[in-house]
Structure formats: C-alpha cells, structure tokens
Design a protein around this motif. Structure first.
Motif: not given
Length: 254
Positions: A130-141
């Motif tokens: 879930r942390r990886i998912c959140k970080e990817a969501a932030e990076q991808a806007h």
C-alpha cells in the motif's frame, strides 16, 4: 510540483494537515519552508493547490489556495488480479499499474503459485504494498490511491468476478480470442459516460492450468491472449491494463 495524499479528516476547508512519513519527507528531503507550494488531495473528491504554513515535528500544516479539478482518472476502472509471484515482482506490478491507471489490486493464490504465502507476514507485506501504491499514485499525479486488497484464495477470486462488468482472464495458451477483439465490442456496448468496471487476471510464473481457465470462464471471465509472445507474469497485467485504456481512448486510442 510535489503531491501528497491525506485522509479526508485531515483535509479542511482552509487548511490541511500532512503527517507521518510525508511530513518528514517535506521537512528533511524536500527541505520545505513556509510559502512553498504543493498539491494536497484527500484521495476521494477534493484536491487543492496549497502552500506550507508551518512545519512542526511530525506534522506540516498547509493553507488551501485553490481547489483543483480532479481530471486525472480514467473512465474505465481497472482492477488487476495477480497470482502471487516470487520476490518483489508484485511490488513492480503495483507500482507500474498504478502509474498506468489501475484503481485496485487483488493478489491471489492459484495452483502454480510458487511463493509460500504466510498469513502471519501478511500485514507487513500489505502495508508495504500500500505504501508503494501511494508513492506511485503521487508520482503519477493520480487523484486517488488505488486499493490494494488482502490476498484471496482461488475460489474467493472466482466468486468476486460477479462484482465486475467484465473480467479478462489472461491465458498464454489462448490461441483464439485476443484481448483487443474482446475489449472492442465490450467498449462499444458501454454507454458513453458509463464507468466500466473491469478486472484483469494474470497468472503466476508457471501460468494457469487448463482446469483453472475453464473454472474462470464458468465464473464469467473471458479468456484472452496477449499476442504471439509469452509475457512474464509481472508484465501481463501491465500490458492488459494499458491496452484496455488505449482502446477506450484514454491513451489516444479509439
């Protein structure tokens, strides 16, 4: 511009509070200071341009400057179901499919799953996914953080198919119906403004058995191929998700 997700409770009409690792990232990594601008989102329905008002230990308070339109999400809502692969391959699937536009992930166990699933370690692994998912969501806007579900057994996965408008079962031995040929007519029948809910099912390193393919079809899935080449287990879901979004016009397709 940096983007941070907060809970709806942390997002107020005029301010928002950013805590935990995100607050540390702003203070220590980004060396943020009062007046610096960023984007803050509650991951549901509100997103805003904001500026840092104060930085305290463990919490950054920002002032809301302007509410923003949430326009970064695809109309077609894709959930990627991935049979648990070895090592950190699932982390790659989650990261890349989040960037592509998936809205959810369902790890599951199938007959040829190699990894030894340990329920005692589930909470830590799920937290990391879930942390990886959140970080990817932030990076991808992204406007939302995709949901990462706890792993399911095979029978529970089949039962969940009824929750989707379409389920595409990626089967490397499928020589007839290819993904595009299955997706195109389904999209054509979908009302223009309807948010189609789709699941893409990808197998483990050893692939699915013929029996699993028949069970998936009996549960409502459509068995599809992904071309003449055999894809790695961590690649299939990414390719399928990208193809579906392309066909829907999300990536310049139809």
């Amino acid at each position: 511009m940096q983007r941070y997700f907060v809970t709806p409770e942390q997002f107020h009409p005029e301010t928002a509070a950013i805590g935990g690792e995100d607050a540390r990232h702003i203070a220590k990594v980004m060396r943020g200071k009062a007046g610096d601008k960023l984007i803050v989102s509650d991951g549901v329905s509100r997103e805003a341009l904001a500026e840092i008002a104060s930085i305290e230990t463990g919490e950054v308070t920002v002032s809301i400057l302007e509410m923003l339109d949430m326009t970064h999400e695809a109309r077609i809502k894709i959930t990627v179901a991935q049979s648990l692969p070895k090592a950190d391959k699932l982390e790659t699937v989650i990261q890349k499919c989040t960037e592509i536009g998936a809205v959810g992930f369902v790890p599951f166990l199938s007959e040829r799953t190699i990894v030894q699933y340990d329920e005692r370690k589930e909470s830590k692994r799920l937290e990391r996914w879930r942390r990886i998912c959140k970080e990817a969501a932030e990076q991808a806007h992204r406007n939302i953080v995709p949901e990462v579900h706890s792993p399911l057994g095979w029978k529970l996965l089949l039962k969940s198919f009824s929750e989707y408008d379409a389920v595409f079962f990626c089967y490397e031995k499928e020589e007839g119906l290819q993904l595009r040929s299955a997706v195109a007519p389904w999209l054509s029948a979908l009302p223009p403004q309807s948010p189609g809910k789709v699941m893409v099912v990808a197998g483990p390193e050893g692939g699915f058995t013929p029996e699993e393919c028949r069970a998936a079809e009996a549960a409502g899935a459509v068995s599809v191929g992904l071309g003449r080449r055999i894809l790695r287990c961590e690649t299939a879901g990414m390719v399928a998700a990208a193809c579906i979004l392309y066909e829907s016009g999300e990536m310049g397709g139809a």
